[in-house]
Design an enzyme around this catalytic site. Structure first.
Site, PDB file in Angstrom:
ATOM      1  N   TYR A  24     -18.658   0.528  -0.769  1.00  0.00           N
ATOM      2  CA  TYR A  24     -19.828   0.016  -0.056  1.00  0.00           C
ATOM      3  C   TYR A  24     -21.158   0.219  -0.775  1.00  0.00           C
ATOM      4  CZ  TYR A  24     -16.405  -0.152   3.684  1.00  0.00           C
ATOM      5  OH  TYR A  24     -15.291  -0.416   4.427  1.00  0.00           O
ATOM      6  N   HIS A 101     -19.761  -9.219   5.501  1.00  0.00           N
ATOM      7  CA  HIS A 101     -19.030  -8.009   5.115  1.00  0.00           C
ATOM      8  C   HIS A 101     -19.505  -7.572   3.739  1.00  0.00           C
ATOM      9  CE1 HIS A 101     -16.331  -8.422   8.493  1.00  0.00           C
ATOM     10  NE2 HIS A 101     -16.304  -9.716   8.213  1.00  0.00           N
TER      11      HIS A 101
END
Length: 153
Positions: A24, A101
């Site tokens: 991430y 996302h």
């Protein structure tokens, strides 16, 4: 009239920057929110942010957006793969939305490949890291039409 955008982040996204940075990245959710607000303002739009780890709170925030929000950008996190309730809330308020996302969910575990939102989203942004938020804000600000304001639920 200024376009209004709501940015919703689902479960565990409050941990951006510290949770699995190899997937991430190291940018925090606070950084993403501030950058997104600034980018929206530079494009003549306003942006509100909301994050919750609780499905019902996300549903309630979507309901509250009816009548005062032109578009929603949502990163549903793990609820992508499980939440009919959030899907129904998005459809119920009739506000166009972008599904976002940070990671490429299709290059990850098989259970992450299914989304309850993709078939109804106006667009899907996957795997661009936190840069995807900038892309989503810009797309909404430049391409979505303001909605006729309706009474809130």
């Amino acid at each position: 009239m200024e376009k209004s955008i709501l940015l919703i982040n689902g479960p565990n996204l409050n941990l951006l920057g510290t949770r699995e940075p190899h997937i991430y990245g190291s940018t925090t959710l606070s950084d993403v929110e501030e950058s997104s607000k600034g980018h929206a303002a530079s494009l003549g739009a306003s942006l509100q942010t909301f994050q919750s780890n609780h499905e019902g709170a996300i549903v309630d925030r979507i309901h509250a957006a009816r009548g005062n929000t032109d578009a929603i950008i949502i990163n549903p996190g793990a609820y992508t793969h499980t939440s009919v309730a959030i899907r129904d809330a998005l459809l119920g308020v009739e506000i166009p939305f972008i599904e976002l996302h940070v990671s490429n969910v299709h290059a990850r575990e098989p259970f992450r490949h299914h989304s309850y939102f993709s078939d109804k989203a106006s667009g899907i942004i996957v795997g661009l890291g936190v840069y995807g938020y900038k892309v989503a804000v810009e797309h909404v600000a430049l391409n979505f039409k303001p909605l006729e304001k309706k009474a809130a639920l």
